[in-house]
Write a protein that holds these residues in place. Structure first.
Motif, PDB file in Angstrom:
ATOM      1  N   GLY A   3       0.815  -1.223  -0.045  1.00 45.72           N
ATOM      2  CA  GLY A   3      -0.038   0.045  -0.051  1.00 45.72           C
ATOM      3  C   GLY A   3       0.792   1.559  -0.148  1.00 45.72           C
ATOM      4  N   CYS A   4       0.467   2.427  -0.550  1.00 44.85           N
ATOM      5  CA  CYS A   4       1.150   3.744  -0.505  1.00 44.85           C
ATOM      6  C   CYS A   4       1.288   4.234   0.964  1.00 44.85           C
ATOM      7  CB  CYS A   4       0.344   4.606  -1.466  1.00 44.85           C
ATOM      8  SG  CYS A   4       0.367   4.034  -3.123  1.00 44.85           S
ATOM      9  N   LYS A   5       2.346   4.905   1.017  1.00 48.37           N
ATOM     10  CA  LYS A   5       2.664   5.649   2.344  1.00 48.37           C
ATOM     11  C   LYS A   5       2.498   7.094   2.261  1.00 48.37           C
ATOM     12  CE  LYS A   5       3.807   1.728   4.508  1.00 48.37           C
ATOM     13  NZ  LYS A   5       2.902   0.852   4.307  1.00 48.37           N
ATOM     14  N   LYS A   6       2.880   7.563   1.168  1.00 53.32           N
ATOM     15  CA  LYS A   6       2.891   9.025   0.964  1.00 53.32           C
ATOM     16  C   LYS A   6       2.026   9.294  -0.353  1.00 53.32           C
ATOM     17  CE  LYS A   6       7.328  10.131   3.222  1.00 53.32           C
ATOM     18  NZ  LYS A   6       8.393  11.174   2.917  1.00 53.32           N
ATOM     19  N   ILE A   7       0.884   9.814  -0.042  1.00 47.80           N
ATOM     20  CA  ILE A   7      -0.040  10.185  -1.111  1.00 47.80           C
ATOM     21  C   ILE A   7      -0.245  11.567  -1.578  1.00 47.80           C
ATOM     22  CG2 ILE A   7      -2.689   9.951  -1.792  1.00 47.80           C
ATOM     23  CD1 ILE A   7      -2.652   7.494   0.036  1.00 47.80           C
ATOM     24  N   GLY A   8      -0.086  11.654  -2.913  1.00 48.17           N
ATOM     25  CA  GLY A   8      -0.333  13.258  -3.251  1.00 48.17           C
ATOM     26  C   GLY A   8      -1.873  13.319  -3.717  1.00 48.17           C
ATOM     27  N   ILE A   9      -2.210  14.457  -3.576  1.00 48.82           N
ATOM     28  CA  ILE A   9      -3.523  14.792  -4.236  1.00 48.82           C
ATOM     29  C   ILE A   9      -3.454  15.784  -5.184  1.00 48.82           C
ATOM     30  CG2 ILE A   9      -6.001  15.233  -3.354  1.00 48.82           C
ATOM     31  CD1 ILE A   9      -5.380  14.365  -0.581  1.00 48.82           C
ATOM     32  N   ASN A  91      10.559  14.812  -9.076  1.00 49.94           N
ATOM     33  CA  ASN A  91      10.179  15.673  -7.978  1.00 49.94           C
ATOM     34  C   ASN A  91       9.432  14.522  -6.997  1.00 49.94           C
ATOM     35  OD1 ASN A  91      11.133  17.794  -8.617  1.00 49.94           O
ATOM     36  ND2 ASN A  91       9.472  18.508  -9.681  1.00 49.94           N
ATOM     37  N   LEU A  92       8.450  13.820  -7.514  1.00 50.76           N
ATOM     38  CA  LEU A  92       7.573  12.941  -6.599  1.00 50.76           C
ATOM     39  C   LEU A  92       8.496  11.925  -5.617  1.00 50.76           C
ATOM     40  CD1 LEU A  92       4.775  12.079  -8.954  1.00 50.76           C
ATOM     41  CD2 LEU A  92       4.690  13.575  -7.055  1.00 50.76           C
ATOM     42  N   ALA A  93       9.596  11.541  -6.418  1.00 55.96           N
ATOM     43  CA  ALA A  93      10.526  10.249  -5.976  1.00 55.96           C
ATOM     44  C   ALA A  93      11.220  11.182  -4.888  1.00 55.96           C
ATOM     45  CB  ALA A  93      11.610   9.899  -6.962  1.00 55.96           C
ATOM     46  N   ARG A  94      11.805  12.252  -5.007  1.00 56.77           N
ATOM     47  CA  ARG A  94      12.435  13.172  -4.230  1.00 56.77           C
ATOM     48  C   ARG A  94      11.612  13.270  -2.603  1.00 56.77           C
ATOM     49  NH1 ARG A  94      14.509  16.434  -7.242  1.00 56.77           N
ATOM     50  NH2 ARG A  94      12.862  18.214  -7.042  1.00 56.77           N
ATOM     51  N   ARG A  95      10.438  13.394  -2.755  1.00 55.89           N
ATOM     52  CA  ARG A  95       9.421  13.555  -1.446  1.00 55.89           C
ATOM     53  C   ARG A  95       9.189  12.106  -1.069  1.00 55.89           C
ATOM     54  NH1 ARG A  95       7.535  18.681  -0.655  1.00 55.89           N
ATOM     55  NH2 ARG A  95       8.286  20.241  -2.001  1.00 55.89           N
ATOM     56  N   LEU A 121       8.175   4.491 -15.923  1.00 52.23           N
ATOM     57  CA  LEU A 121       8.211   4.465 -14.341  1.00 52.23           C
ATOM     58  C   LEU A 121       9.592   3.727 -14.130  1.00 52.23           C
ATOM     59  CD1 LEU A 121       5.181   3.794 -12.429  1.00 52.23           C
ATOM     60  CD2 LEU A 121       6.590   5.703 -12.351  1.00 52.23           C
ATOM     61  N   GLY A 122      10.082   2.662 -14.752  1.00 50.46           N
ATOM     62  CA  GLY A 122      11.311   1.959 -14.542  1.00 50.46           C
ATOM     63  C   GLY A 122      10.902   1.055 -13.043  1.00 50.46           C
ATOM     64  N   ASP A 123      11.757   1.350 -12.154  1.00 49.44           N
ATOM     65  CA  ASP A 123      11.348   0.779 -10.850  1.00 49.44           C
ATOM     66  C   ASP A 123      10.891   1.820  -9.617  1.00 49.44           C
ATOM     67  OD1 ASP A 123      13.760   1.923 -10.350  1.00 49.44           O
ATOM     68  OD2 ASP A 123      15.123   0.118  -9.897  1.00 49.44           O
ATOM     69  N   GLN A 124      10.613   2.951 -10.225  1.00 51.97           N
ATOM     70  CA  GLN A 124       9.909   4.023  -9.157  1.00 51.97           C
ATOM     71  C   GLN A 124       8.597   3.595  -8.778  1.00 51.97           C
ATOM     72  OE1 GLN A 124       9.933   7.699 -10.718  1.00 51.97           O
ATOM     73  NE2 GLN A 124       8.640   8.624  -9.153  1.00 51.97           N
ATOM     74  N   PRO A 125       8.378   3.281  -7.363  1.00 52.81           N
ATOM     75  CA  PRO A 125       6.997   2.944  -6.996  1.00 52.81           C
ATOM     76  C   PRO A 125       6.044   4.222  -7.123  1.00 52.81           C
ATOM     77  CG  PRO A 125       8.354   3.488  -5.378  1.00 52.81           C
ATOM     78  CD  PRO A 125       9.215   3.873  -6.541  1.00 52.81           C
ATOM     79  N   LEU A 126       4.980   4.067  -8.113  1.00 50.20           N
ATOM     80  CA  LEU A 126       4.103   4.938  -8.156  1.00 50.20           C
ATOM     81  C   LEU A 126       2.760   4.668  -8.549  1.00 50.20           C
ATOM     82  CD1 LEU A 126       3.438   8.104  -7.951  1.00 50.20           C
ATOM     83  CD2 LEU A 126       3.941   8.259 -10.415  1.00 50.20           C
TER      84      LEU A 126
END
Ligand code: F6P
Length: 374
Positions: A3-9, A91-95, A121-126
């Motif tokens: 599950g996601c831990k940091k969610i952007g809206i 930018n998303l990955a940095r945060r 995406l490669g291996d970036q979890p998004l």
């Protein structure tokens, strides 16, 4: 599925009343589910500018009743370019943001799909989940998008007011409403406002046909006996902005034909009046329905991210739909998780008037058109 831990809206594209209800629900439910919540300003533009700030319960308190969106919105054309999306992903990955609730329409959900394209995406979890929000109601595979109900109420209220003055003067009004390439708002508000005619792009009528259709409507209404006091002799025509004939041109052509058809009428009395409702339709306090819809769709969206789901749009559909179209969200019987790619493909058909729903809408209006003129 983690599950996601940091969610952007984010809210993106044309704002729609009820977006704030969705932001509030996503922020509160996401936080209660243990995630850190970020508000991304001005849609994908804020993602590019790194304008993403933690969103606290205090930030979303009391926003439910406000129109527009506290996060701001934008149309970000550059997002079509891969290097621009790479910048946004960085930018998303940095945060450490690993989940997104994208609240918006066709263009915004297309952006979400590209952003979370596994090849890019490669291996970036998004993970991404879309929440349909657009006054146009031009997204397929959901019965309703956030903002439609309020927009319809705004149009109907305006038409009721115009009908008062139109009735007093036995006048014809052409009222143009938003909706981009989709005639939904024009069709539904024509029914709710008791209009005499709806003009919408899906009908595919030529300019000449449209002018004749209007003249036929005016003639039918004007031929009603004057003694029939209870019958209005005003004409209300609702035109979708997607009908390609500009409204002023339509007025000129119709007035010309009406003067030919009714040579003995006072020219000032027979000529049409035009009202373009424009952005008025997009503003205002969200209706109770839009607050409810925004809250329920966003609730499911954020819960889906918390349990590791992705690449879906939360759709509003009756609790039973044909098998194979979607899967039950398991959270809310009216909310379905439909494949984002399937939504966007079917949306193209809907806008082009080729889907079975679009064809049904056109057919339904063909059937009632003559009935309205009796
Ligand atoms: O998609 C919502 C909408 O309000 C359409 O009905 C309209 O065509 C368009 O946005 C207007 O966009 P803008 O506010 O960018 O001019």
């Amino acid at each position: 599925m983690a599950g996601c831990k940091k969610i952007g809206i984010l809210t993106s594209g044309g704002d729609a009343p009820g977006m704030n209800a969705a932001v509030r629900a996503a922020a509160l439910i996401g936080r209660a589910g243990g995630a850190e919540i970020f508000g991304i300003e001005r849609g994908y533009r804020g993602m590019l500018d790194d304008a993403m700030e933690p969103l606290s319960p205090g930030d979303v308190q009391g926003i439910l009743r406000d129109g527009g969106t506290i996060l701001g919105s934008a149309r970000c054309k550059e997002f079509h370019d891969r290097p621009v999306r790479d910048r946004a992903r960085a930018n998303l990955a940095r945060r450490g943001i690993d989940g997104l609730v994208v609240i918006g329409g066709n263009g915004s959900l297309t952006g979400a799909l590209h952003l979370a394209d596994p090849e890019e995406l490669g291996d970036q979890p998004l993970k991404v989940i879309g929440v349909p929000a657009s006054i146009d109601n031009d997204l397929a595979l959901t019965k309703l998008s956030i903002g439609v109900d309020t927009a319809m109420n705004t149009i109907v209220e305006a038409c009721d007011k115009i009908a008062d003055t139109a009735t007093a003067h036995d006048r014809t009004f052409i009222i143009e409403v938003m909706g981009r390439d989709c005639g939904y708002l024009a069709m539904t508000s024509a029914i709710c406002a008791g209009a005499d005619l709806a003009l919408f792009p899906e009908a595919g009528r030529s300019e000449t046909d449209i002018v004749e259709q209007i003249v036929k409507t005016v003639a039918a209404v004007r031929q009603r006996p004057v003694t029939d006091k209870k019958r209005a002799r005003r004409v209300i025509i609702i035109k979708a902005e997607g009908v390609s004939v500009p409204v002023e041109r339509l007025k000129t052509l119709v007035d010309l034909r009406l003067r030919e058809r009714f040579p003995d009428s006072d020219p000032g009395g027979i000529e049409t009046r035009v009202t373009v409702l424009g952005h008025v339709v997009r503003g205002g306090r969200p209706s109770a329905m839009d607050r409810l819809l925004g809250s329920r769709l966003a609730n499911v969206a954020v819960r889906t991210l918390l349990t590791g789901g992705s690449h879906k749009m939360v759709a509003w559909m009756p609790p039973s739909i044909p098998d194979g179209v979607g899967v039950r969200s398991g959270v809310d019987p009216y909310c379905w998780l439909v494949d984002l790619r399937a939504v966007l493909a079917e949306t193209q058909n809907l806008i082009a008037g080729k889907s079975s729903l679009a064809r049904w809408r056109v057919g339904a209006f063909d059937e009632i058109e003559d009935a309205l003129l009796q």
